[in-house]
Design a protein around this motif. Structure first.
Motif, short mmCIF file in Angstrom:
data_model
loop_
_atom_site.label_atom_id
_atom_site.label_comp_id
_atom_site.label_asym_id
_atom_site.label_seq_id
_atom_site.Cartn_x
_atom_site.Cartn_y
_atom_site.Cartn_z
N MET A 61 11.46 15.63 2.13
CA MET A 61 12.26 14.86 3.11
C MET A 61 11.56 13.46 3.51
SD MET A 61 13.73 17.90 5.43
CE MET A 61 14.85 16.83 6.33
N ALA A 62 10.39 13.48 3.61
CA ALA A 62 9.75 12.18 3.75
C ALA A 62 9.79 11.15 2.48
CB ALA A 62 8.34 12.47 4.34
N LEU A 63 9.59 11.68 1.68
CA LEU A 63 9.84 10.97 0.33
C LEU A 63 11.16 10.68 0.18
CD1 LEU A 63 7.45 12.74 -2.07
CD2 LEU A 63 7.04 10.72 -1.23
N SER A 64 12.17 11.34 0.48
CA SER A 64 13.67 10.91 0.31
C SER A 64 14.00 9.77 1.39
CB SER A 64 14.44 12.22 0.73
OG SER A 64 15.87 11.73 0.91
N LEU A 65 13.44 9.75 2.48
CA LEU A 65 13.79 8.80 3.42
C LEU A 65 12.93 7.51 2.78
CD1 LEU A 65 14.83 7.65 5.84
CD2 LEU A 65 12.96 8.62 7.27
N TYR A 121 0.90 -1.15 0.31
CA TYR A 121 -0.08 -0.08 -0.10
C TYR A 121 0.85 1.19 0.09
CZ TYR A 121 -3.42 3.27 1.71
OH TYR A 121 -4.60 4.23 1.73
N SER A 122 1.82 1.00 0.71
CA SER A 122 3.04 2.25 0.74
C SER A 122 3.37 2.85 -0.60
CB SER A 122 4.05 1.95 1.74
OG SER A 122 5.17 1.29 0.89
N HIS A 123 3.60 1.81 -1.44
CA HIS A 123 4.04 2.19 -3.04
C HIS A 123 2.89 3.06 -3.61
CE1 HIS A 123 6.46 -1.98 -2.96
NE2 HIS A 123 6.85 -0.93 -2.05
N MET A 126 14.71 3.81 2.41
CA MET A 126 14.28 2.65 2.85
C MET A 126 13.80 1.71 1.87
SD MET A 126 12.13 4.55 6.03
CE MET A 126 11.44 2.87 6.62
N GLU A 127 12.77 2.01 1.04
CA GLU A 127 12.19 1.09 0.11
C GLU A 127 12.82 0.93 -1.18
OE1 GLU A 127 9.40 -1.02 1.03
OE2 GLU A 127 10.21 -0.25 2.87
N CYS A 128 13.59 1.75 -1.62
CA CYS A 128 14.35 1.85 -2.79
C CYS A 128 13.41 1.14 -3.97
CB CYS A 128 15.51 1.06 -2.56
SG CYS A 128 16.77 1.51 -3.86
N LEU A 183 17.27 0.07 5.54
CA LEU A 183 17.46 0.89 4.59
C LEU A 183 17.86 0.23 3.31
CD1 LEU A 183 19.85 3.40 6.69
CD2 LEU A 183 17.47 3.44 6.15
N GLY A 184 17.13 0.09 2.29
CA GLY A 184 17.23 -0.91 1.18
C GLY A 184 17.84 -0.32 0.27
#
Length: 503
Positions: free
Chosen positions: A206-210, A174-176, A214-216, A496-497
């Motif tokens: 910044m949230a999208l950067s993190l 769902y996060s994708h 994480m998810e790459c 941290l993918g």
């Protein structure tokens, strides 16, 4: 209901965990000892909203669920239509039978906020919200969500982190979709002249950067570095005054390290090293020791850029440039000495001390020997995060100094440690920068404790990357580099993918 026999009077967190609460206020000792956010003693309230002419007259909105509960309530499955039931203290679902815009807006914002609260409670240590250099991530729960980009982007980050924490593939999937929507909303915000200057827009970026780190999602590091480039451009466009106080200042602190590492990766300087950007944002806030170490790191991209330009200069210009670079490196080294002395000054206890390692080494030598059977324990998390970065900067600095000295005197096979080299001062213990690399390695176990949650990997990764880049072309240190790479792989497994695609 307080005062009714048989009803628990414990805090909301202990009630959710179904354990006895000592009922201390404002926060119970059980939550404090386990580094959990105490949910307090106020019971959930149910608001009844009515709209004339609606088929269902009542919609029950549960107010501010506890962070422990919201990880379950905010999943995609909890957004399915449900039968309206009588209001009760344990009401856990929203009714979606009402489709009026006001109800949809309230429900959407409540769901997003609950996701963020669950993320902060379950994926980050409580100490981060009170530390002097507290993370910008804590702002996601307090910044207004009128900016749609922040609402969706923070929900994407929170959903991914909570999904990984509780091994819920549905939440991660769902996060994708939330991430894709967050990118779209961020682009719209950046096209809006007013919203582009809003703190919430920078927080969304910044949230999208993190999330990328994480998810790459694209199975590569390009997306993450693209966000870093965008962050730098956005901060520079907002100007210094936007980062001198409040959330703007806290967000600026969060941009600095990824921005500096991006510049190091690309061998380029940055506005972050300009005198104005190094000083004016702290006009109202004193610099912490950690911030001062970041100041020293911020000078590295500019120095390395000039080092790479040395071959294009004439011999006379090269000598002059080398003298200037060496002088700047010595100034940074003296600054690091001062920072460390101030940290230790006035303390009766040491900043860190050696203890036996409790975990298998991430990597061993070819003879099966554990490189670091002794590791460091620290006074607290912030001390550990500051010192591991300080030691990593010293590896970068001292190895660079040795290379500059060798460049000035290429005929010297071995540089003397305690004697001046020509007109240059003696290198001394700086020649043995590998011991600073050992300090970094010996700090990893402490920072990667389970209690520090995602904060540990986020604090360890920059230091490990700096040391690897400083040592990777030196065969004599191959065993330490292998250990560091194995440690990075453990960090990747912690969330941290993007590290899977690092060099």
């Amino acid at each position: 209901m307080v005062g009714v026999a048989g009803k628990s009077k414990g805090c909301n967190t202990c009630r959710a965990r179904k354990i006895a609460c000592d009922q201390q206020r404002p926060a119970c000792a059980r939550c404090t000892r386990s580094n959990r956010v105490c949910g307090g003693y106020e019971r959930d309230r149910v608001f009844v909203m009515m709209q004339p002419g609606a088929k269902k007259k009542h919609v029950y909105l549960k107010s501010s669920p506890s962070p422990l509960e919201s990880s379950v309530e905010s999943s995609p499955r909890s957004a399915e239509p449900s039968t309206l039931s009588p209001a009760g203290r344990n009401q856990a679902r929203y009714s979606l039978t009402e489709r009026a815009p006001a109800y949809t807006l309230l429900q959407r914002q409540n769901d997003s906020h609950n996701l963020v609260l669950s993320f902060l409670a379950n994926c980050l240590p409580a100490a981060w919200s009170t530390a002097p250099s507290r993370s910008w991530i804590t702002l996601l729960a307090s910044l207004p969500t009128e900016v749609k980009a922040l609402e969706v982007s923070s929900a994407a980050l929170a959903t991914a982190a909570v999904g990984r924490k509780f091994n819920d593939p549905a939440l991660v999937q769902y996060s994708h979709s939330l991430y894709t929507r967050g990118l779209q909303q961020l682009q719209r915000a950046l096209w809006n002249r007013r919203l582009a200057q809003d703190d919430a827009t920078l927080a969304a970026c910044m949230a999208l950067s993190l999330y990328e780190a994480m998810e790459c999602p694209n199975a590569g590091s390009e997306g993450y570095f693209g966000h870093c480039q965008g962050l730098l451009a956005l901060v520079e466009a907002r100007g210094i005054d936007a980062h001198c106080s409040g959330p703007g200042h806290q967000l600026f602190l969060g941009v600095r390290i990824p921005g500096i590492l991006y510049s190091l990766e690309n061998h380029s300087s940055s506005f972050l090293f300009d005198a104005a950007w190094m000083n004016q944002p702290w006009g109202q806030t004193p610099k912490t020791s950690f911030t001062q170490v970041v100041d020293c790191l911020a000078q590295a991209p500019g120095i390395l850029q000039r080092v790479f330009l040395l071959p294009s200069l004439s011999p006379g210009q090269q000598v002059e440039a080398c003298f200037q670079l060496i002088a700047e490196c010595w100034q940074i080294d003296e600054r690091l000495d001062t920072i460390y002395a101030v940290m230790q000054d006035g303390r009766s206890d040491p900043l860190y001390w050696p203890v036996a390692s409790n975990y298998p080494s991430p990597s061993t030598t070819e003879h099966g020997q554990n490189l670091f059977p002794s590791v460091f324990h620290f006074a607290d998390f912030e001390t550990a995060a500051t010192l591991i970065l300080l030691w990593a900067v010293r590896v970068l600095l001292w190895s660079g100094l040795c290379n500059l000295y060798k460049g000035m005197f290429p005929t010297s096979s071995v540089l003397p440690a305690d004697e001046p080299v020509g007109p240059l001062r003696a290198l001394g213990h700086r020649r043995e920068y590998i011991f600073m690399a050992h300090h970094v390695c010996q700090s990893v176990e402490y920072l990667m404790q389970d209690d520090f949650l995602l904060a540990g990997p986020l604090s360890v990764t920059p230091a490990l990357g700096i040391v690897i880049d400083s040592l990777r072309y030196q065969p004599e240190h191959a065993a330490v580099v292998a250990w560091l790479r194995a440690a990075l792989d453990l960090v990747r497994q912690k969330g941290l993918g993007v590290l899977e695609h690092s060099r």
